[in-house]
Enzyme design. Structure first.
Site, PDB file in Angstrom:
ATOM      1  N   GLN A   1      30.979  -4.943  12.716  1.00 47.86           N
ATOM      2  CA  GLN A   1      30.937  -4.632  11.281  1.00 47.86           C
ATOM      3  C   GLN A   1      32.118  -5.233  10.519  1.00 47.86           C
ATOM      4  O   GLN A   1      32.112  -5.253   9.289  1.00 47.86           O
ATOM      5  CB  GLN A   1      30.903  -3.114  11.059  1.00 47.86           C
ATOM      6  CG  GLN A   1      29.578  -2.479  11.461  1.00 47.86           C
ATOM      7  CD  GLN A   1      29.582  -0.994  11.186  1.00 47.86           C
ATOM      8  OE1 GLN A   1      30.083  -0.220  11.987  1.00 47.86           O
ATOM      9  NE2 GLN A   1      29.046  -0.587  10.050  1.00 47.86           N
TER      10      GLN A   1
ATOM     11  N   CYS B   1      25.277   4.392   7.234  1.00 46.35           N
ATOM     12  CA  CYS B   1      25.985   3.279   7.875  1.00 46.35           C
ATOM     13  C   CYS B   1      26.893   2.628   6.843  1.00 46.35           C
ATOM     14  O   CYS B   1      26.468   2.380   5.716  1.00 46.35           O
ATOM     15  CB  CYS B   1      24.973   2.260   8.403  1.00 46.35           C
ATOM     16  SG  CYS B   1      25.752   0.838   9.188  1.00 46.35           S
ATOM     17  N   LEU B   2      28.120   2.336   7.239  1.00 44.49           N
ATOM     18  CA  LEU B   2      29.071   1.729   6.302  1.00 44.49           C
ATOM     19  C   LEU B   2      28.622   0.333   5.879  1.00 44.49           C
ATOM     20  O   LEU B   2      29.089  -0.180   4.863  1.00 44.49           O
ATOM     21  CB  LEU B   2      30.465   1.672   6.935  1.00 44.49           C
ATOM     22  CG  LEU B   2      31.117   3.036   7.212  1.00 44.49           C
ATOM     23  CD1 LEU B   2      32.424   2.855   7.974  1.00 44.49           C
ATOM     24  CD2 LEU B   2      31.364   3.796   5.909  1.00 44.49           C
TER      25      LEU B   2
ATOM     26  N   HIS C   1      24.119   4.797  17.568  1.00 44.40           N
ATOM     27  CA  HIS C   1      24.152   3.969  16.357  1.00 44.40           C
ATOM     28  C   HIS C   1      25.147   2.807  16.520  1.00 44.40           C
ATOM     29  O   HIS C   1      24.830   1.655  16.218  1.00 44.40           O
ATOM     30  CB  HIS C   1      24.544   4.861  15.158  1.00 44.40           C
ATOM     31  CG  HIS C   1      24.664   4.142  13.851  1.00 44.40           C
ATOM     32  ND1 HIS C   1      23.791   4.345  12.804  1.00 44.40           N
ATOM     33  CD2 HIS C   1      25.549   3.218  13.404  1.00 44.40           C
ATOM     34  CE1 HIS C   1      24.130   3.567  11.789  1.00 44.40           C
ATOM     35  NE2 HIS C   1      25.196   2.878  12.122  1.00 44.40           N
TER      36      HIS C   1
HETATM   37 NI    NI Z   1      26.472   1.553  11.146  1.00 49.47          NI
END
Ligand code: NI
Length: 173
Positions: free
Chosen positions: A51, A93-94, A135
Site C-alpha cells: 500500500q 481499506c486505506l 485483508h
Molecule cells: Ni486494505
C-alpha cells in the site's frame, strides 16, 4: 522514518505481488517503523507494504480500541497455516477512502510469521484481528477489497475512485 503516502486504487502498484523478505536488516526494520507510523497517522487498523509501494511481504496491524493501549503487531513473511468457520465483516481499506463492503472471511485463522526482530511466531486470531490478517494478506498478493464485490458495486466503486483527485506525492520529511 516519515509518514508515507498511502496509494489509492487504481494505482497499479497495489496489484503487485509482494516478495518474501530474505533478511530482516536495518532497511526492513526502518520500513516496518515507517509502516506503523503511517498506519497510526491515517489512522487505520492495518497496513500492508504494497500500500506504500514497497513490494515486500510485510504488514502491520493494531486492533486496539481508542481507549486501549496500542498493540502493534508486525507480520513479516506471514502465512495462514490453519483456518475455520465463517464470518462476514464490514471492511474498509486505506486504499479505498470512504468505501466499505461486507466481506466473507474465515472466522478463525492461525498465522505464522516473523516479528520485527526476525523471531518466528504463531498467532491464533479471531474476530477483527482474523479479518485484518486476511485483508492484509490479500494486499500482499495484489488482491483488493473491490475484488470481493459483486459486479454492480465493483463498477460503482471503480468509477468513484477514478473520479477522485489524482494523488500528489507528499514531500519527504
Ligand atoms: Ni486494505
Amino acid at each position: 522514518m516519515a509518514v508515507r503516502t498511502i496509494l489509492h486504487y487504481p494505482d497499479p502498484r497495489l496489484r503487485e505481488k509482494a516478495l518474501p523478505v530474505a533478511e530482516i536488516n536495518a532497511t526492513i526494520k526502518q520500513l516496518v517503523d515507517g509502516m506503523a507510523e503511517t498506519m497510526y497517522a491515517a489512522p487505520g487498523v492495518g497496513l500492508a507494504a504494497t500500500q506504500i509501494g514497497e513490494p515486500h511481504r510485510i504488514f502491520v496491524i493494531d486492533t486496539a480500541g481508542e481507549d486501549e493501549p496500542s498493540d502493534l503487531k508486525v507480520f513479516i513473511n506471514p502465512e495462514i497455516v490453519a483456518s475455520d468457520g465463517k464470518i462476514t465483516w464490514e471492511e474498509g481499506c486505506l486504499s479505498f477512502p470512504s468505501v466499505t463492503e461486507d466481506i466473507d472471511r474465515k472466522a478463525r485463522v492461525r498465522v505464522r510469521a516473523q516479528d520485527r526482530e526476525g523471531k518466528a511466531f504463531e498467532l491464533d486470531a479471531e474476530g477483527l484481528l482474523a479479518v485484518a490478517v486476511q485483508h492484509e494478506l490479500d494486499h500482499l498478493d495484489g488482491v483488493l477489497m473491490i475484488d470481493h464485490m459483486g459486479a454492480l458495486k465493483k463498477r460503482i466503486v471503480d468509477r468513484k475512485m477514478r473520479r477522485r483527485e489524482p494523488q500528489r506525492p507528499q514531500p519527504s520529511r
